[in-house]
Write an enzyme that holds these catalytic residues in place. Structure first.
Site, mmCIF file in Angstrom:
data_model
loop_
_atom_site.group_PDB
_atom_site.id
_atom_site.type_symbol
_atom_site.label_atom_id
_atom_site.label_comp_id
_atom_site.label_asym_id
_atom_site.label_seq_id
_atom_site.Cartn_x
_atom_site.Cartn_y
_atom_site.Cartn_z
ATOM 1 N N ARG A 69 -51.381 -17.743 12.234
ATOM 2 C CA ARG A 69 -50.095 -17.404 12.837
ATOM 3 C C ARG A 69 -49.055 -17.321 11.723
ATOM 4 O O ARG A 69 -48.779 -18.310 11.038
ATOM 5 C CB ARG A 69 -49.696 -18.470 13.863
ATOM 6 C CG ARG A 69 -48.360 -18.152 14.501
ATOM 7 C CD ARG A 69 -47.881 -19.220 15.458
ATOM 8 N NE ARG A 69 -46.501 -18.882 15.835
ATOM 9 C CZ ARG A 69 -45.479 -19.729 15.865
ATOM 10 N NH1 ARG A 69 -45.667 -21.005 15.558
ATOM 11 N NH2 ARG A 69 -44.288 -19.318 16.206
ATOM 12 N N HIS A 113 -38.886 -15.491 13.716
ATOM 13 C CA HIS A 113 -38.888 -16.911 13.382
ATOM 14 C C HIS A 113 -37.615 -17.198 12.592
ATOM 15 O O HIS A 113 -37.651 -17.635 11.451
ATOM 16 C CB HIS A 113 -40.144 -17.284 12.597
ATOM 17 C CG HIS A 113 -40.442 -18.748 12.586
ATOM 18 N ND1 HIS A 113 -41.696 -19.258 12.869
ATOM 19 C CD2 HIS A 113 -39.671 -19.818 12.334
ATOM 20 C CE1 HIS A 113 -41.675 -20.573 12.772
ATOM 21 N NE2 HIS A 113 -40.446 -20.941 12.436
ATOM 22 N N GLU A 158 -39.476 -20.730 19.108
ATOM 23 C CA GLU A 158 -38.525 -21.802 19.383
ATOM 24 C C GLU A 158 -37.088 -21.314 19.590
ATOM 25 O O GLU A 158 -36.165 -21.698 18.833
ATOM 26 C CB GLU A 158 -38.566 -22.844 18.261
ATOM 27 C CG GLU A 158 -39.900 -23.529 18.124
ATOM 28 C CD GLU A 158 -39.907 -24.676 17.113
ATOM 29 O OE1 GLU A 158 -40.879 -25.437 17.119
ATOM 30 O OE2 GLU A 158 -38.932 -24.793 16.331
ATOM 31 N N ASN A 280 -44.982 -25.600 20.818
ATOM 32 C CA ASN A 280 -44.869 -26.379 19.585
ATOM 33 C C ASN A 280 -44.502 -27.806 19.951
ATOM 34 O O ASN A 280 -43.504 -28.030 20.645
ATOM 35 C CB ASN A 280 -43.792 -25.798 18.671
ATOM 36 C CG ASN A 280 -44.159 -24.428 18.129
ATOM 37 O OD1 ASN A 280 -45.264 -23.940 18.337
ATOM 38 N ND2 ASN A 280 -43.228 -23.798 17.428
ATOM 39 N N TYR A 282 -43.926 -31.802 18.395
ATOM 40 C CA TYR A 282 -43.813 -32.733 17.281
ATOM 41 C C TYR A 282 -43.591 -34.166 17.740
ATOM 42 O O TYR A 282 -44.156 -35.091 17.153
ATOM 43 C CB TYR A 282 -42.681 -32.285 16.341
ATOM 44 C CG TYR A 282 -43.053 -31.040 15.569
ATOM 45 C CD1 TYR A 282 -43.846 -31.105 14.431
ATOM 46 C CD2 TYR A 282 -42.651 -29.785 16.010
ATOM 47 C CE1 TYR A 282 -44.221 -29.976 13.733
ATOM 48 C CE2 TYR A 282 -43.014 -28.628 15.323
ATOM 49 C CZ TYR A 282 -43.808 -28.730 14.187
ATOM 50 O OH TYR A 282 -44.184 -27.595 13.514
ATOM 51 N N GLU A 341 -47.840 -24.844 17.097
ATOM 52 C CA GLU A 341 -47.453 -25.676 15.951
ATOM 53 C C GLU A 341 -47.668 -27.135 16.306
ATOM 54 O O GLU A 341 -47.278 -27.577 17.394
ATOM 55 C CB GLU A 341 -45.978 -25.502 15.565
ATOM 56 C CG GLU A 341 -45.626 -24.219 14.869
ATOM 57 C CD GLU A 341 -44.157 -24.176 14.455
ATOM 58 O OE1 GLU A 341 -43.567 -25.264 14.211
ATOM 59 O OE2 GLU A 341 -43.593 -23.074 14.402
#
Length: 431
Positions: A69, A113, A158, A280, A282, A341
């Site tokens: 990606r 992005h 995002e 994504n 985290y 991600e």
């Protein structure tokens, strides 16, 4: 087929910001503005991937990933965001896609992005509705060149983070501090996604996704006020960008006393059928009742967990919770999910903490009650980590930013061995 991959982004790795006709992006402007990035770091050279992409593709091949990606730099294709097409920019991604196919790696490009052409920002950026249309035109140009060899596309990366950090808080490019006045940037990004999806379909794209940053939202207590604050934050962070895409409607924003600038037909355009949702992850977010800052919530620290070099709590179970909650919330409206991600910042070549992080999160993903079809490690390379410059190292591969020498870390070798085991298990199943 389950896709195991790794991920990067154009401004974070490519460099060559003034070569072969590329126009300036908002991140070129922002990073060259004093005091905006740590130690004044810029992405002018970054990892020099523009010149060393073949070396990086070889690293991916050694890793054994199925997919890569990456993101395409809009100002490399359309230097002013619209109008004249820069063929040299298209040529670069043409070479990259061919190099990936030669190694049996599926290219998964992301169209945006965060590196918006500066010329469009000068006209209002994502606050201007016309940017949505220009984004679709850009998508059509790229797909016309690459769709014969690229089947999976991601429109946006995002949009929540870009809206909040770039337009509300000023921590990222373009550095605006509009607070709730940034909400038009949410709608116009989503409208651009819908229009770009139509353009990609028209060019023959098989699979189209959007990637959203999502977080489990934990109330600080069971009090009515903390529960209400957690719901308000969940609406802003998760539902504002998932609901319109998956259900064709915005969530209730009354807690913010604000609305998005929707026109007739917008929601139908945004809710184009998708072939997957990129997620994504985290860390979770802990929320309490508002404390006077003007927003209907306050952030609270998450304790009792190890932290990364970035200070982020390591909570693998949060990924399992998040994937399960998406399934429960959206049901049949949720397409297959790809973890586009997941990764962490740690220093050193013997990065045992990253190995533990990846192992824990992959296990949590597999335990989730969700249809997950892919997992992409962030990131292949140490890179320009936005406002942190080169101080946070997320890569499986260490980059010496003085020489640009690449050195695989212990986590690279661990992930390579892990992928070999997956391949062996698949062969056993097939036989």
């Amino acid at each position: 087929m389950f896709l195991w991959g790794t991920a990067t982004a154009s401004y974070q790795i490519e460099g060559a910001v003034a070569e072969d006709g590329r126009g300036p992006s908002i991140w070129d402007t922002f990073s060259h503005t004093p005091h905006k990035t740590r130690d004044g770091h810029t992405g002018d050279v970054a990892c020099d991937h523009y010149h060393r992409y073949a070396e990086d593709v070889a690293l991916m091949a050694g890793l054994g990933v199925d997919a890569y990606r990456f993101s395409i730099a809009w100002p490399r294709i359309l230097p002013t965001g619209r109008g004249r097409v820069n063929q040299a920019g298209l040529d670069f991604y043409d070479r990259l896609v061919d190099a990936l196919h030669e190694k049996g790696i599926t290219p998964v490009p992301t169209l945006f992005h965060w590196d918006l052409p500066q010329a469009l920002e000068d006209e209002g950026g994502w606050l201007d509705r016309d940017t949505s249309r220009y984004f679709a035109d850009y998508a059509a140009v790229v797909a016309d060149r690459l769709a014969d060899r690229v089947s999976m596309w991601i429109t946006l990366n995002e949009p929540f983070v870009h809206m909040v950090y770039g337009y509300a808080l000023g921590m990222h490019a373009p550095g605006r501090t509009l607070m709730l006045g940034a909400l038009p940037a949410a709608h116009h990004q989503l409208l651009g996604h819908g229009l770009a999806t139509q353009a990609l379909r028209a060019a023959g794209a098989r699979d189209v996704l959007i990637t959203n940053n999502c977080t489990p939202v934990w109330p600080a207590s069971g009090s009515e006020q903390d529960l209400a604050a957690a719901e308000a934050y969940d609406i802003l962070h998760n539902r504002l960008f998932n609901d319109p895409v998956l259900t064709g409607a915005y969530p209730d924003l009354s807690a913010y006393g604000a609305e998005v600038p929707v026109k007739a037909g917008d929601l139908e355009t945004i809710a184009q059928p998708l072939d997957g949702l990129g997620v994504n992850y985290y860390m979770p977010t802990r929320i309490s009742r508002p404390g006077g800052g003007g927003l209907p919530f306050e952030f609270e620290p998450i304790t009792g967990h190890p932290v990364t070099a970035f200070g982020w709590p390591v909570v693998p179970g949060g990924l399992r919770e998040l994937l399960g909650s998406l399934t429960a919330r959206y049901g049949g409206a949720l397409p297959p999910v790809y973890v586009t991600e997941n990764g962490c910042s740690y220093d050193g070549l013997d990065d045992q903490e990253r190995i533990a992080y990846l192992d824990g999160h992959i296990r949590a993903m597999r335990e989730a009650d969700a249809d997950v079809r892919g997992y992409f490690v962030w990131s292949l390379l140490d890179n320009f980590e936005w406002a942190e410059g080169y101080h946070q190292r997320f890569g499986l591969v260490h980059v010496d930013f003085a020489t640009r020498m690449r050195t695989p870390k212990a986590s690279y070798h661990w992930f390579a061995d892990f992928l070999k085991d997956q391949s062996t298990d698949t062969q056993r199943t097939d036989t």
